[in-house]
Design a protein around this motif. Sequence first.
Motif, mmCIF file in Angstrom:
data_model
loop_
_atom_site.group_PDB
_atom_site.id
_atom_site.type_symbol
_atom_site.label_atom_id
_atom_site.label_comp_id
_atom_site.label_asym_id
_atom_site.label_seq_id
_atom_site.Cartn_x
_atom_site.Cartn_y
_atom_site.Cartn_z
ATOM 1 N N SER A 164 0.843 -1.192 0.000
ATOM 2 C CA SER A 164 0.000 0.000 0.000
ATOM 3 C C SER A 164 0.876 1.238 0.000
ATOM 4 O O SER A 164 2.095 1.154 0.179
ATOM 5 C CB SER A 164 -0.918 0.001 1.230
ATOM 6 O OG SER A 164 -0.160 0.025 2.421
ATOM 7 N N GLY A 165 0.235 2.391 -0.208
ATOM 8 C CA GLY A 165 0.951 3.654 -0.125
ATOM 9 C C GLY A 165 1.212 4.329 -1.448
ATOM 10 O O GLY A 165 1.744 5.438 -1.482
ATOM 11 N N GLY A 166 0.873 3.680 -2.544
ATOM 12 C CA GLY A 166 1.078 4.304 -3.834
ATOM 13 C C GLY A 166 0.102 5.434 -4.076
ATOM 14 O O GLY A 166 -0.831 5.660 -3.295
ATOM 15 N N GLY A 167 0.330 6.163 -5.151
ATOM 16 C CA GLY A 167 -0.550 7.265 -5.485
ATOM 17 C C GLY A 167 0.072 8.158 -6.525
ATOM 18 O O GLY A 167 1.090 7.824 -7.136
ATOM 19 N N LEU A 168 -0.558 9.301 -6.700
ATOM 20 C CA LEU A 168 -0.074 10.304 -7.656
ATOM 21 C C LEU A 168 0.722 11.360 -6.897
ATOM 22 O O LEU A 168 0.229 11.900 -5.892
ATOM 23 C CB LEU A 168 -1.255 10.948 -8.371
ATOM 24 C CG LEU A 168 -0.949 12.132 -9.284
ATOM 25 C CD1 LEU A 168 -0.073 11.696 -10.453
ATOM 26 C CD2 LEU A 168 -2.247 12.766 -9.789
ATOM 27 N N VAL A 169 1.911 11.641 -7.366
ATOM 28 C CA VAL A 169 2.768 12.636 -6.714
ATOM 29 C C VAL A 169 3.489 13.442 -7.783
ATOM 30 O O VAL A 169 3.773 12.930 -8.879
ATOM 31 C CB VAL A 169 3.765 11.943 -5.756
ATOM 32 C CG1 VAL A 169 4.701 11.021 -6.503
ATOM 33 C CG2 VAL A 169 4.528 12.940 -4.909
ATOM 34 N N GLN A 170 3.780 14.685 -7.466
ATOM 35 C CA GLN A 170 4.505 15.537 -8.416
ATOM 36 C C GLN A 170 5.996 15.214 -8.398
ATOM 37 O O GLN A 170 6.527 14.734 -7.384
ATOM 38 C CB GLN A 170 4.299 17.005 -8.062
ATOM 39 C CG GLN A 170 2.884 17.493 -8.278
ATOM 40 C CD GLN A 170 2.744 18.984 -8.072
ATOM 41 O OE1 GLN A 170 3.582 19.625 -7.433
ATOM 42 N NE2 GLN A 170 1.687 19.559 -8.618
ATOM 43 N N PRO A 171 6.679 15.488 -9.479
ATOM 44 C CA PRO A 171 8.138 15.308 -9.482
ATOM 45 C C PRO A 171 8.786 16.056 -8.319
ATOM 46 O O PRO A 171 8.399 17.192 -8.015
ATOM 47 C CB PRO A 171 8.563 15.889 -10.826
ATOM 48 C CG PRO A 171 7.374 15.689 -11.706
ATOM 49 C CD PRO A 171 6.183 15.918 -10.810
ATOM 50 N N GLY A 172 9.732 15.385 -7.666
ATOM 51 C CA GLY A 172 10.376 15.959 -6.488
ATOM 52 C C GLY A 172 9.698 15.603 -5.185
ATOM 53 O O GLY A 172 10.250 15.866 -4.108
ATOM 54 N N GLY A 173 8.533 15.021 -5.274
ATOM 55 C CA GLY A 173 7.780 14.667 -4.079
ATOM 56 C C GLY A 173 8.223 13.352 -3.464
ATOM 57 O O GLY A 173 9.177 12.714 -3.933
ATOM 58 N N SER A 174 7.511 12.954 -2.409
ATOM 59 C CA SER A 174 7.846 11.743 -1.660
ATOM 60 C C SER A 174 6.620 10.878 -1.450
ATOM 61 O O SER A 174 5.484 11.372 -1.384
ATOM 62 C CB SER A 174 8.429 12.122 -0.297
ATOM 63 O OG SER A 174 9.621 12.845 -0.414
ATOM 64 N N LEU A 175 6.872 9.593 -1.318
ATOM 65 C CA LEU A 175 5.854 8.623 -0.926
ATOM 66 C C LEU A 175 6.525 7.570 -0.052
ATOM 67 O O LEU A 175 7.722 7.303 -0.215
ATOM 68 C CB LEU A 175 5.227 7.922 -2.132
ATOM 69 C CG LEU A 175 4.196 8.665 -2.980
ATOM 70 C CD1 LEU A 175 3.843 7.827 -4.204
ATOM 71 C CD2 LEU A 175 2.953 8.990 -2.173
ATOM 72 N N ARG A 176 5.740 6.953 0.819
ATOM 73 C CA ARG A 176 6.235 5.807 1.568
ATOM 74 C C ARG A 176 5.333 4.619 1.300
ATOM 75 O O ARG A 176 4.124 4.672 1.592
ATOM 76 C CB ARG A 176 6.293 6.076 3.068
ATOM 77 C CG ARG A 176 7.008 4.954 3.814
ATOM 78 C CD ARG A 176 7.128 5.201 5.301
ATOM 79 N NE ARG A 176 5.885 4.943 6.013
ATOM 80 C CZ ARG A 176 5.817 4.676 7.309
ATOM 81 N NH1 ARG A 176 6.937 4.612 8.039
ATOM 82 N NH2 ARG A 176 4.647 4.472 7.894
ATOM 83 N N LEU A 177 5.911 3.577 0.741
ATOM 84 C CA LEU A 177 5.176 2.345 0.497
ATOM 85 C C LEU A 177 5.333 1.420 1.700
ATOM 86 O O LEU A 177 6.384 1.401 2.346
ATOM 87 C CB LEU A 177 5.702 1.640 -0.748
ATOM 88 C CG LEU A 177 5.735 2.466 -2.042
ATOM 89 C CD1 LEU A 177 6.191 1.585 -3.201
ATOM 90 C CD2 LEU A 177 4.399 3.101 -2.327
ATOM 91 N N SER A 178 4.285 0.656 1.964
ATOM 92 C CA SER A 178 4.307 -0.334 3.034
ATOM 93 C C SER A 178 3.969 -1.699 2.467
ATOM 94 O O SER A 178 3.155 -1.819 1.542
ATOM 95 C CB SER A 178 3.277 0.023 4.115
ATOM 96 O OG SER A 178 3.533 1.282 4.686
#
Length: 115
Positions: free
Chosen positions: A6-20
């Motif tokens: 889980s944890g995916g999504g739409l993010v802008q370039p330069g942004g961050s996400l954390r997948l679990s």
Amino acid sequence: VQLQASGGGLVQPGGSLRLSCAASGIIFSLYTVGWYRQAPGKQRDLVARITIGGSTNYADSVKGRFTISRESAKNTVYLQMNSLKPEDTAVYYCNAHISPTRDYWGTGTLVTVSS
């Protein structure tokens, strides 16, 4: 055995996400756990991996930007992704491996990096 990413999504370039990646039916700390990704029309490639002993290794394309970690108390492995680029867009999968007969894949989670 189930691995739930889980944890995916739409993010802008330069942004961050954390997948679990949460596991049930196995103890993650007894496995080498990896995150893989597959972009449309491409093969599934290793992104990052953490061994039983806690050693980590990364694809060259994500070194310095992504960090894999394990929280044994929650039986969960994370992938912190910073400074995301459009070329990071893919479906991300987690994998737990001990041997060819004890090799498990989780559901994928889509990461889209776009402005």
